[in-house]
Every structure is written in structure tokens, then in C-alpha cells.
Design a protein around this motif. Structure first.
Motif, PDB file in Angstrom:
ATOM      1  N   TRP A   1      -1.084  -1.849  67.076  1.00 42.43           N
ATOM      2  CA  TRP A   1      -2.489  -1.563  67.418  1.00 42.43           C
ATOM      3  C   TRP A   1      -3.140  -2.442  68.476  1.00 42.43           C
ATOM      4  O   TRP A   1      -4.256  -2.143  68.922  1.00 42.43           O
TER       5      TRP A   1
ATOM      6  N   GLU B   1       1.834   3.069  62.382  1.00 40.13           N
ATOM      7  CA  GLU B   1       0.767   3.982  61.976  1.00 40.13           C
ATOM      8  C   GLU B   1      -0.013   4.608  63.119  1.00 40.13           C
ATOM      9  O   GLU B   1      -1.222   4.345  63.264  1.00 40.13           O
TER      10      GLU B   1
ATOM     11  N   VAL C   1      -3.476   5.930  61.927  1.00 39.20           N
ATOM     12  CA  VAL C   1      -4.661   5.093  61.706  1.00 39.20           C
ATOM     13  C   VAL C   1      -5.295   4.729  63.050  1.00 39.20           C
ATOM     14  O   VAL C   1      -6.522   4.760  63.203  1.00 39.20           O
TER      15      VAL C   1
ATOM     16  N   LEU D   1      -8.933   6.150  63.070  1.00 37.18           N
ATOM     17  CA  LEU D   1      -9.976   5.118  62.948  1.00 37.18           C
ATOM     18  C   LEU D   1     -10.357   4.514  64.294  1.00 37.18           C
ATOM     19  O   LEU D   1     -11.485   4.074  64.480  1.00 37.18           O
TER      20      LEU D   1
ATOM     21  N   GLN E   1     -12.230   1.197  64.111  1.00 41.44           N
ATOM     22  CA  GLN E   1     -11.349   0.139  64.614  1.00 41.44           C
ATOM     23  C   GLN E   1     -11.283   0.238  66.141  1.00 41.44           C
ATOM     24  O   GLN E   1     -11.776   1.200  66.732  1.00 41.44           O
TER      25      GLN E   1
ATOM     26  N   ASN F   1       1.893   5.813  58.367  1.00 43.68           N
ATOM     27  CA  ASN F   1       1.099   5.768  57.137  1.00 43.68           C
ATOM     28  C   ASN F   1       1.033   7.162  56.515  1.00 43.68           C
ATOM     29  O   ASN F   1       0.744   8.133  57.217  1.00 43.68           O
TER      30      ASN F   1
ATOM     31  N   ALA G   1      -3.654  14.165  58.711  1.00 47.39           N
ATOM     32  CA  ALA G   1      -3.351  12.783  58.306  1.00 47.39           C
ATOM     33  C   ALA G   1      -1.855  12.546  58.098  1.00 47.39           C
ATOM     34  O   ALA G   1      -1.388  11.418  58.243  1.00 47.39           O
TER      35      ALA G   1
ATOM     36  N   ILE H   1     -14.690   6.490  54.793  1.00 47.46           N
ATOM     37  CA  ILE H   1     -13.449   5.704  54.782  1.00 47.46           C
ATOM     38  C   ILE H   1     -13.849   4.249  54.660  1.00 47.46           C
ATOM     39  O   ILE H   1     -14.560   3.730  55.518  1.00 47.46           O
TER      40      ILE H   1
END
Ligand code: BGC
Length: 458
Positions: free
Chosen positions: A125, A169, A172, A176, A183, A224, A248, A308
Motif C-alpha cells: 500500500w 490486498e 482494501v 478504502l 486510507q 483479503n 469485495a 466500515i
């Protein structure tokens, strides 16, 4: 639940722990490291709880010898850490920063000396800021840059690193980071985030090819996944849950394992250039699953919008996330539902059949925030209970025919938990962020005993 009631695992089952660069390293300005999307995100007021940052985090950049000792004493077979891309290539492309590479040389060599298999993730990330500013994962070029970066790491480390993970992931980061703005990079594009998913998957495929061409072997991804349960059997809830499940879970697994996106998502996806799906589905040696808890999903509601981790999502989304009642909760308020873990793994086997490569659990764990008592001991029995229950669940899936080769616990030590900063503690080792003192928790000793027993030791 105690050790005696634990199931047994094959002797060669891999026991490990996981961490990630930005969450533990600190030293964000040292030895030529370039800034990442997370450095920029944490500097924006209000983005991270209490204004916490990863500037120092666990100071692992300097304390890795102590952390390696802790891992050796823990008895793990393998350590999943992540490379910081902007330490290796400060701007995300072009010239290599020798000092950055040297840090990972020291880490990898120390792990090998300690008898621990380095099992790194190339990207967890922390996108180099220069690439983020050029559109980040919405920009297809980032995938090509990732391929170059993978080539650099493969060339440098293939002879010493026997297990590789491309990306952590994509779901995510997409949902997000680009979808909900919780994030880095903090964009709230809703379904407009899906191109990021495609570019991350493309980067994975290019990364696999680059690593292999550099001689690296045993390559997987850490995705994830959470079982999606519909809020009720009503048609609108079933539909909403089905859509969410695709977004997802299957958007991120089907392209890798089947070479196509779920058909239901076609209306939301950008046109896919010829050849991309073949790149994305370049065969992998194994598939990594990170899983924590299931998700309960229903039709959109007015009033209580999708949530979330305490963040309200866009209420115009065609689904809403619901509270799963009736289960114990971690301190992060996540439900503890071990049975859903078994269901998830069996679901993978059912969906992909014999084409499913061997699985590794690349993350599983719980935020349990117990600190040292007056005697200095950290009694985090609830983490022990969580792990034990999830290992039972895992064994249940293996007994039902799912080929799982290892379990990496998240996490070795407490660390920077993204948007909630240092407020949530996932570690087997407690970190005092004032002093950087490391204290192995009760769960550390329990995991140590588990590994010993599983290898047939005393
Ligand atoms: C991430 C980790 C994170 C953990 C707990 C995973 O989604 O890969 O970086 O700390 O979950 O939230």
C-alpha cells in the motif's frame, strides 16, 4: 481453550508472522527513502486518529536485529514483511537507491542466519508519492512501473528469497483508498475506483512475470477475503449481498484464478485492453488469503448508511454493511466468527475446484489492546482464544479437502494500524511507543508452544 485441545497440522506446515513496511519501519526520511502515499496522507489533518504517523512506528528500521531475535525465539518458519518501494526506488521508477536495498540485504541475511524463511510482499500500500501524484493506481502506467520494480527485487534477491508475494490486498487499497477515502490516497470515488482494481491486478501479473524472469520461484499474492452473508433471505438483501460479494471477493480472485471478471460486474468495469486478462492470470504457485471476519450485507438503507470501522460510506451505494449481532468482538469491534473462516476456505475450493493452487493464510489476527500489568506481563488471553478458534476452523477446512500449506499470524508486533493509528494492537509482541520496549505477550509464548508441539518438539 488451551493448547491440548488444538488440532494437529502436518509437520511441514509453515508457521509464520506478517508485518508491513509502513506499519513498522519508521525512518521515513533515512538513507534516501522517497515519500510514499502514506507519508502524504498522514500529514493531512484529520486523516488518522490522534494525528498518528508512521514516522517512527516500531523503529524496526533500526531495531530489526532485536525483532529478528524475537522471531527466532518464537520458532517461526517464515516471516512475511514488505519492501518499501520508495526505499528501493525513491520516485517509484528509474534509479535504484543502494542504501534502501542494503537495509533489506541486512534484514534478509539476518533472517536466513536465524533459520527463518524470508517471505516478502513487494507492495503493501505505500505507493511512491511521485507515482501517486501521477494518478497512482488509477493510472495504468503504475502497473508497468511495478513490473520494473519487481524485476529489480527479483534480480537482487532471487538466490536468497524462496517465497514471494506480489501485492497485499488490492481490494482494501481499491475500496478504502480510492473508493471510500478512508486510507491513502484518500479518494472517495465509489465505483469509480474499479480501474485501480484492474491496474493492481495487472501489476500483480506483470510482477509475477518479472520475478520469474529474474529466477524467483514460489510466487503468490495476499488477497483479503471475507465471507459475505446476506442480511436476510429477502430478494433485495440477497441481490445487494451478491453484488458486494463480487466487488469485495471475486473481482480480485476470479481474474487471477479464472482469467475473467465476474459477469455481473461488467457494467461497472472499464474496457479491458486485449491481453490484460492473460497477464493477470499468469499462473501462480500458491494463493494467499488474509481473513479476519465475515461481512453482513443488505439492501441500501436510509439512515444507517454503510459503515466500515466507524466510517460512514457513501449512502448512495447499492448495498449497506450491517452489524453482525450475537458474536464476541475484538477491541476494534470486529466480530469473532471462526466458522466463517472454514466456510470461506471451503467456498474457495468449491468455486475454483482443482484449478485452485495451494493456499496459505497470509494474515489472520485480532486487535486485542491489553497492555502490561503491574508485573509487566501482557495477558492477552482473548488473542489466544481467537487464534485457537481460527486454527480449529482452518483445520476443519483442511479436513474437508482444502489444501492449506501455512499460517502467517497478523502480526508479529503491535504497529501503525492505518487510519486508526496506534489505537489498535494486533501484535504477539507489545510495543511501548514511548520507549520502543518490546514485551512478548502471553500469546507470543502460546504461539511458540504451538509451533514446538506441531513440530513434535518438547
Ligand atoms: C492489512 C494489514 C492490517 C490488518 C489489520 C489487513 O487488511 O493487510 O495491513 O494491519 O489487515 O487491519
Amino acid at each position: 481453550m488451551n493448547q491440548l485441545t488444538l488440532p494437529t497440522f502436518p509437520r511441514d506446515f509453515v508457521w509464520g508472522v506478517s508485518t508491513a513496511s509502513y506499519q513498522i519501519e519508521g525512518a521515513v526520511k533515512e538513507d534516501g527513502r522517497g515519500p510514499s502515499s502514506w507519508d502524504a496522507f498522514v500529514a493531512e489533518p484529520g486523516r488518522v486518529l490522534n494525528g498518528d504517523t508512521g514516522d517512527v512506528a516500531c523503529d524496526h528500521y533500526h531495531r530489526y536485529p532485536e525483532d529478528t531475535r524475537l522471531m527466532r525465539e518464537l520458532g517461526i518458519d517464515a516471516y512475511r514483511f514488505s519492501f518499501s518501494w520508495s526505499r528501493i526506488q525513491p520516485g517509484g521508477s528509474g534509479v535504484v537507491n543502494a542504501a534502501g536495498l542494503a537495509f533489506y540485504d541486512r534484514l534478509v541475511d539476518g533472517l536466513l542466519e536465524a533459520g527463518i524463511t524470508p517471505s516478502p510482499t513487494l507492495f503493501h500500500w505505500d505507493t511512491p508519492l511521485e507515482l501517486e501524484q501521477a494518478g497512482g493506481w488509477l493510472n495504468r502506467d503504475t502497473a508497468a512501473r511495478f513490473g520494473d520494480y519487481a524485476q529489480i527485487l527479483g534480480t537482487h534477491f532471487a538466490d536468497r528469497i524462496p517465497r514471494w508475494i506480489t501485492i497485499n490486498e488490492p481490494v482494501v487499497l481499491t475500496m478504502l483508498g480510492y473508493g471510500a477515502g478512508i486510507q491513502a490516497p484518500g479518494l472517495a470515488l465509489g465505483f469509480g475506483a474499479l480501474p485501480a482494481a484492474h491496474n493492481l491486478l495487472l501489476a500483480h501479473g506483470l510482477g509475477v512475470q518479472a520475478l520469474r524472469s529474474a529466477g524467483a520461484q514460489n510466487i503468490g499474492i495476499a488477497n483479503n477475503h471475507a465471507v459475505t452473508w446476506p442480511a436476510s433471505e429477502r430478494e433485495d438483501d440477497l441481490q445487494a449481498a451478491g453484488l458486494y460479494d463480487n466487488i469485495a471477493n471475486w473481482v480480485f480472485a476470479d481474474p487471477l484464478l479464472k482469467g475473467s471478471y465476474p459477469e455481473e460486474l461488467a457494467p461497472f468495469l472499464p474496457p479491458i485492453p486485449e491481453g490484460d486478462m492473460a497477464t493477470i492470470s499468469t499462473p501462480i504457485d500458491w494463493y494467499g488469503i488474509n481473513s479476519y471476519n465475515p461481512t453482513l450485507v443488505g439492501a441500501p438503507t436510509t439512515g444507517d448508511a454503510a459503515l466500515i470501522d466507524g466510517h460512514v460510506l457513501d449512502s448512495s451505494l447499492p448495498f449497506s454493511l450491517r452489524e453482525l449481532e450475537g458474536y464476541p468482538r475484538t477491541d476494534f469491534d470486529w466480530p469473532v466468527v471462526p466458522g466463517a473462516f472454514t466456510e470461506l476456505l471451503i467456498g474457495f475450493k468449491e468455486r475454483y475446484g482443482d484449478t485452485l493452487p495451494p493456499l496459505y493464510i497470509t494474515e489472520n489476527g485480532a486487535a486485542i489492546n491489553d497492555g502490561p500489568g503491574t508485573d509487566g506481563r501482557v495477558r492477552d488471553q482473548r488473542r489466544i482464544d481467537y487464534i485457537a478458534a481460527h486454527l480449529h476452523a482452518l483445520r476443519g477446512a483442511m479436513d474437508a479437502g482444502v489444501d492449506v500449506r501455512g499460517y502467517f499470524h497478523w502480526s508479529l508486533m503491535d504497529n501503525f494500524e492505518w487510519a486508526v493509528g496506534f489505537s489498535q494492537r494486533f501484535g504477539l509482541v507489545h510495543i511501548d511507543y514511548q520507549t520502543q520496549k518490546r514485551t512478548p505477550k502471553d500469546s507470543y509464548y502460546w504461539y511458540q508452544g504451538l509451533i514446538r508441539n506441531s513440530k513434535g518438539g518438547a
